[in-house]
Design a protein around this motif. Sequence first.
Motif, PDB file in Angstrom:
ATOM      1  N   GLY A  65       0.653  -1.256  -0.059  1.00  0.00           N
ATOM      2  CA  GLY A  65       0.243   0.036   0.156  1.00  0.00           C
ATOM      3  C   GLY A  65       0.945   0.889   0.113  1.00  0.00           C
ATOM      4  N   SER A  69       0.837   3.993  -3.004  1.00  0.00           N
ATOM      5  CA  SER A  69       0.504   6.116  -2.588  1.00  0.00           C
ATOM      6  C   SER A  69       2.142   6.645  -2.459  1.00  0.00           C
ATOM      7  N   VAL A 125      -3.875   3.151   1.166  1.00  0.00           N
ATOM      8  CA  VAL A 125      -3.553   4.068   0.130  1.00  0.00           C
ATOM      9  C   VAL A 125      -4.111   5.482   0.076  1.00  0.00           C
ATOM     10  N   LEU A 129      -2.115   8.169   0.422  1.00  0.00           N
ATOM     11  CA  LEU A 129      -1.551   8.693  -0.907  1.00  0.00           C
ATOM     12  C   LEU A 129      -1.888  10.684  -0.817  1.00  0.00           C
TER      13      LEU A 129
END
Length: 253
Positions: A65, A69, A125, A129
């Motif tokens: 993840g 990101s 994410v 992100l």
Amino acid sequence: MRDLVRTATFLLVPLLLWELLSRFGPWPRWLFPGPVAVAGSIGQLAGDGRLGAATARSLSRLAQGYAMSASIGVPLGIAMARSTLVQQALRPAVLGLQALPSICWLPLAVLWFGLSETAILFVVVMGSLLAVAIATEDGVSGIDPVLLRAAGTLGIRGPRFVLGVLLPAALPGILTGLKLGWSFAWRALMAGELLFVAGGLGQLLSQGRELLDAAQVMGVMICIVAIGVAVDQVVFRFLELRVRRRWGLVEAA
């Protein structure tokens, strides 16, 4: 030696108070176990292999993840900093969604992907992100305009400009964003693992709650904190020192 003694004192005094509260406090010991009981629970989890397997499972999810990101957030932040059109179109949404707690993405993730690994990765994410993108934008926007004009005067364009000028100049800000993204990703992962059976450290927390085993819950919490501190102090602190020395912000040892 003085620093070592001071650090040991700062650690021992809270542990002693914790043990005293566990033994003589108003709570039953099964509900508020002391550090000895918690350490025993950690040892038991480590001895039967559950702690190692759960940690590996969680870190594997986190790596996937977090990599997604960073690979999306950094280019998005550069685009928002360098393009007025992208900034006007996306920055309000990015700032607004950043204020949304990452756990709020979980119901939508379950509806879209079901109770699956993909749902947890989606939450991780979305939890990290946006922080990476915002910090990257700030880092790129804070580059000295003289440096950018000098690069343009020398005819540096395209990928050579991005890789050789823009990214190195914005690296301190980008690194800060990656550090923030890591912490948000770690929190989002634990929240996602807590809500349904998926292995990992979050599931060990849920199992401790279901078994009324407060020592296991506290032990897993300590492990989660220890992993977070270790990554922050070992990985990101090393990178920050390297970058600061490279940019002349601290003297090399």
